[in-house]
Design an enzyme around this catalytic site. Structure first.
Site, short mmCIF file in Angstrom:
data_model
loop_
_atom_site.label_atom_id
_atom_site.label_comp_id
_atom_site.label_asym_id
_atom_site.label_seq_id
_atom_site.Cartn_x
_atom_site.Cartn_y
_atom_site.Cartn_z
N ALA A 111 0.85 -1.20 0.00
CA ALA A 111 0.00 0.00 0.00
C ALA A 111 0.89 1.24 0.00
O ALA A 111 2.09 1.14 0.21
CB ALA A 111 -0.90 0.01 1.23
N LYS A 112 0.29 2.37 -0.22
CA LYS A 112 1.01 3.64 -0.06
C LYS A 112 -0.02 4.73 0.13
O LYS A 112 -1.16 4.62 -0.33
CB LYS A 112 1.85 3.94 -1.31
CG LYS A 112 3.03 4.86 -1.04
CD LYS A 112 4.20 4.10 -0.44
CE LYS A 112 5.40 4.97 -0.24
NZ LYS A 112 6.62 4.19 0.02
#
Ligand code: NAD
Length: 422
Positions: A111-112
Site C-alpha cells: 500500500a502507499k
C-alpha cells in the site's frame, strides 16, 4: 484506466511500474489476465483533507491511500507528504510495496499513502491537524490487520505518533500495531529509524564485493540527505567507503578526498541542508548522479536517472535507496553500459523489514534488543540479495528483472492458492 500504455513520451512512476510488471509476467509465462489483475490496485481511496490554518483560514488538501494487493497479508506501505503527490504516483509506490514485501518474504501486501502538502511550509500545529484529519478520512480502511502505514518522504515518527493516537482515540483503546516507524516511547522498534539506510549499506557493500571492489578502496555519491540518504552515507563511511558527494533538494557538496560525514551531519542539524557545508565544494545537486565513483545511491525521488542523463552515469554500481529512481529507458541504457543496478525493492527493503519486526513486537507486546533487530535485518536482506543474484545469473537477466520475477511469482502463487472469491 489504460493499463498497458504505449511507450511513454514522458516517463512516469506508474508507467515504469507497469513496464517492470510486464517484464516479470512475460518472463513467468503468465497471461494478459494475470497482468491486468496484478496491475490493478485492489482498493483506492481519494479524500479531501480540509485544514484549518494557524491564520484561521481553511485549505483543502488532496489525500490518497492505495492498497495494491492483500494476497499475502495486510497491506503495508509508507505515507508521503509532498506537494506534487497524485493518485498515479501513489499507485506506483503501492505496487512496488507489494513486490518488496513479497521479495523479502514478509506476510504483507502493498500500500502507499500521499497527502499533497509541503511540510516545510506549515507549522507543527498545522501538520498535526492535517495528519489527524487525513487519518480520520482513511480510518475505515487502515488497521493492524488491514493496512499499516509508515514514514516516507516528508513524514517521520511524529507523524506516525499522531496517526496512532487518532486511530486509537477513535477505537477507544491503544492500537500500537496500526503504524510502524513510531517513536520508541510508543512501541517503536530499536533500529527502525536507520533500518532502510542500514539495508542500503549492507546491499551496497555486497554488490561492490560482487564486482571485486572492497569497501576500503571504494568511492560513493549519495543523492538525497533525508531519512534514507543521510544514515546510508554514514554507514558507508563507517565501512570505509569514501563518500565524495551528497546532495539534497537545495544543492550538492563534493570533496574528492571524502566528506567528513560527522561534521556534515552537524552542519545539517544546524542549517537543515547540506548547502553551505565548508568541508567541501558546492556543486549542482544533479551532478552527484554523474560523478566518477564506484557506487551511486539515489535516495531522493523517482525518475532522477532517466533517458537524458543515464549515459552520463559513471558509477559501476547503482543501489536504489529511493523508490523508482531509474526510469525504464534509463534501465536499458545502464544495462547496455554494464552498470550493476540493485533495484529498489531489494535495496531499500530494510525499512519494511524492520517495520515488520516492529509490528511483530507490537502484536507480541515484547521488545527485541537492538542486536536482535539488526542481526535479523542483516540475515533477511542478505538472503534476498543472494537469492536475487543467483536468479539473475541463472536466468541471464538484470537484478531488477530477477527480483521482480521472484516477487510476482510469490504474489501470484498466494493468489492462486487462495482462489478467486466467489
Ligand atoms: P525524506 O523526506 O526524509 O528525505 C528526502 C531527501 O531527498 C531530502 O534530503 C530532500 O531534500 C531530498 N530531495 C528531494 N528532492 C530531491 C532532488 N530532486 N534532488 C536531490 N535531493 C532531493 O525522505 P526519505 O524517507 O529519506 O525517502 C527518500 C526515498 O527513499 C523515497 O524514494 C522513499 O520512498 C524511499 N524510501 C524510504 C524509506 C524510509 O524508511 N523512510 C524506506 C524505503 C524507501
Amino acid at each position: 484506466m489504460l493499463l498497458d500504455s504505449p511507450p511513454a513520451v514522458q516517463a512516469t512512476p506508474l508507467l515504469d511500474a507497469h513496464a517492470q510488471l510486464r517484464g516479470a509476467v512475460d518472463a513467468l509465462g503468465y497471461g494478459e489476465d494475470v497482468f491486468q489483475m496484478l496491475a490493478t490496485p485492489r482498493r483506492e481511496l481519494s479524500v479531501a483533507v480540509p485544514l484549518r490554518t494557524d491564520a484561521g483560514g481553511i485549505m483543502t488538501l488532496r489525500g490518497y491511500r492505495v492498497q495494491h494487493n492483500f494476497s499475502r497479508g495486510p497491506a503495508k506501505g509508507g505515507l508521503r507528504f509532498s506537494p506534487g503527490v497524485d493518485l498515479d504516483e501513489v499507485r506506483a509506490l503501492a505496487m512496488w510495496m507489494t513486490w518488496k514485501c513479497a521479495l523479502v518474504d514478509l506476510p504483507y501486501g502493498g500500500a502507499k499513502g500521499g497527502l499533497a502538502i509541503d511540510p516545510s511550509e506549515h507549522s507543527t500545529a498545522e501538520l498535526e491537524r492535517a495528519t489527524r484529519r487525513y487519518t480520520s478520512e482513511i480510518l475505515p480502511i487502515i488497521g493492524p490487520e488491514r493496512d499499516v502505514p509508515a514514514p516516507d518522504i516528508g513524514t517521520d515518527e511524529q507523524t506516525m505518533a499522531w496517526i496512532m493516537d487518532t486511530y486509537s482515540a477513535n477505537h477507544g483503546y491503544t492500537v500500537p500495531g496500526v503504524v510502524t516507524g513510531k517513536p520508541l516511547s510508543l512501541g517503536g522498534s530499536l533500529g527502525r529509524a536507520t533500518a532502510t539506510s542500514r539495508g542500503v549499506a549492507l546491499v551496497a557493500l555486497a554488490a561492490l564485493e560482487h564486482i571485486g571492489i572492497g569497501a576500503g578502496g571504494a568511492t560513493a555519491s549519495v543523492q538525497g540527505y533525508g531519512k534514507v540518504g543521510r544514515a546510508a552515507a554514514r554507514f558507508l563511511a563507517e565501512a570505509g567507503v569514501r563518500v565524495v558527494a551528497v546532495s539534497d533538494r537545495f544543492g550538492g557538496i563534493h570533496r574528492t578526498a571524502g566528506l567528513d560525514v560527522q561534521a556534515l551531519e552537524r552542519h545539517v542539524d544546524l542549517h537543515g541542508t547540506v548547502r553551505g557545508f565548508d568541508g567541501g565544494d558546492s556543486i549542482d545537486g544533479a551532478d552527484v548522479l554523474t560523478l566518477e565513483v564506484d557506487l551511486l545511491v539515489p535516495a531522493a525521488v523517482e525518475g532522477v536517472i532517466n533517458e537524458t542523463n543515464a549515459r552520463n552515469v559513471l558509477a559501476r554500481v547503482v543501489v536504489e535507496g529511493a523508490n523508482g529512481p531509474t526510469t525504464t529507458a534509463a534501465d536499458a541504457i545502464l544495462a547496455e553500459r554494464g552498470t550493476l543496478v540493485v533495484p529498489d525493492i531489494l535495496a531499500n527493503s530494510g525499512g519494511v523489514i524492520v517495520s515488520y519486526f516492529e509490528w511483530a513486537q507490537a502484536n507480541q507486546t515484547y521488545r527485541w534488543a537492538l542486536e536482535t533487530v539488526e542481526d535479523r535485518l542483516r540475515t533477511r536482506i542478505l538472503a534476498a540479495w543472494t537469492e536475487v543474484l543467483d536468479a539473475s545469473q541463472r536466468r541471464g537477466t538484470s537484478l531488477r528483472r530477477a527480483a521482480m520475477t521472484i516477487a510476482v511469482e510469490r504474489v501470484y502463487d498466494a493468489h492462486r492458492s487462495r482462489g478467486l472469491y466467489p
